[in-house]
Design an enzyme around this catalytic site. Sequence first.
Site, PDB file in Angstrom:
ATOM      1  N   GLU A   5      31.202  17.355  19.704  1.00 15.74           N
ATOM      2  CA  GLU A   5      32.494  17.013  19.111  1.00 15.74           C
ATOM      3  C   GLU A   5      32.588  17.399  17.637  1.00 15.74           C
ATOM      4  OE1 GLU A   5      35.051  16.214  20.655  1.00 15.74           O
ATOM      5  OE2 GLU A   5      34.603  15.055  22.449  1.00 15.74           O
ATOM      6  N   ASP A  44      27.712   3.787  12.450  1.00 13.20           N
ATOM      7  CA  ASP A  44      27.729   4.959  13.317  1.00 13.20           C
ATOM      8  C   ASP A  44      27.130   6.170  12.611  1.00 13.20           C
ATOM      9  OD1 ASP A  44      28.203   6.292  15.642  1.00 13.20           O
ATOM     10  OD2 ASP A  44      30.382   6.194  15.548  1.00 13.20           O
ATOM     11  N   VAL A  51      29.172  20.243  25.022  1.00 16.55           N
ATOM     12  CA  VAL A  51      30.270  19.951  24.094  1.00 16.55           C
ATOM     13  C   VAL A  51      29.726  19.119  22.938  1.00 16.55           C
ATOM     14  CG1 VAL A  51      32.485  18.795  23.797  1.00 16.55           C
ATOM     15  CG2 VAL A  51      32.002  20.054  25.909  1.00 16.55           C
ATOM     16  N   SER A  56      21.640  12.142  19.464  1.00 16.40           N
ATOM     17  CA  SER A  56      22.983  12.612  19.137  1.00 16.40           C
ATOM     18  C   SER A  56      23.057  14.117  19.327  1.00 16.40           C
ATOM     19  CB  SER A  56      23.321  12.265  17.683  1.00 16.40           C
ATOM     20  OG  SER A  56      24.374  13.081  17.203  1.00 16.40           O
ATOM     21  N   LYS A  61      31.616  11.193  10.933  1.00 17.52           N
ATOM     22  CA  LYS A  61      30.160  11.017  11.063  1.00 17.52           C
ATOM     23  C   LYS A  61      29.534  12.119  11.907  1.00 17.52           C
ATOM     24  CE  LYS A  61      30.019   9.387  15.488  1.00 17.52           C
ATOM     25  NZ  LYS A  61      29.072   9.651  16.588  1.00 17.52           N
TER      26      LYS A  61
END
Length: 377
Positions: free
Chosen positions: A304, A267, A302, A277, A214
Amino acid sequence: MVVSPPAQTTDVHSRPYERIAVVGAGAWGTALASIAATAGRQVRIFGRDVETVNAINQTHENTTYLPGIALPETLVATAHLSEALSGVDAVLLVVPSGAVRRVAADLRAFLPAGTPVAVCTKGIEPQTGMLMSQVAAQELGDIPVGTISGPTFARETALGHLTAATVAFDFSHSDRLAPNQSPAARLAVSMSTASFKTYISDDLVGVEIGGAIKNVIAIGCGMMTGAGFAENTRAALITRGMDEMKALAEALGGRRETVTGLAGAGDLTLTCSSQTSRNMSLGVQLGRGTPRAACFDGRPVVVEGEANAASIVDLARRVGVSMPICETVHAILHNGAELHSTFGDLWTRPIEAEPRALDISLRNPAYLSPDPTGETP
């Protein structure tokens, strides 16, 4: 007509884990620690930054990662891993994906035998193609390893907004004989509050695949939003992205139906719909033409999904799963592909059927393949 509330099950009980350690004092680790303490558990949170640890203990606030949010006074922070793990019943490992292997190895010296560990980090390890639970299990040995995953922004969770998440562990034979005493059930009970609703899953692979992919799809949605595309485009990417999640989960032994749950569809929808996000936000900035080094005002944030784009594409290629959206995001992030034309190629792929049982693949008339003579067919 009066609608009665659903009947509550009163004859099945599950013992919560009373002493919980949270390893990682970032935003999500702190939010989970706050939830566990609110649920009445004895919680110690480990952080390497002494200033953060002192702030949690003295002001009951993580001023670095969750500023302005009051934390339960019963929550205790420590900068010593041995102290955090002493006598605990369960551990939540909440560190960046690149640190999971190293920190899991550090846990071994202090972890009481048989203590379950939930790796609350989403991603796939580069080179090995392992999910985060598999990485931790390789370092921790013969203990139950699972995850907590779902549509959960840390700040909203810590503020007490209504939130739901899935607690997933593989089920052993004994777990299936007494599922209410499985690590998944016990941890779900341990983390349940009036605002934090837990669900239980035995499909650890399916839950983790949803959480990893996701982030990549969210970067793609952000890119399209930043580039000026509208809601139709984002809806298509979310829907077809979920199909890619299902395909990879199934190839790795997970269940497609898991991906339609909180850790998959839930999610994915959340992460692809809000610039809260970091993945979506990065995509938006790149879509607007901001150089990567200048994103987030030049701060070393960071993201992901950025690293996981390469890991997921590599894993998908190994197991023979087609993931064109993830391939597209990977090409833009890591191979210097031009954003508009690369995403445009998605819309000229062959015409396919959505039900997999209907095996159709047709040449897309929107695709104009170059002719060696220089003429367009």
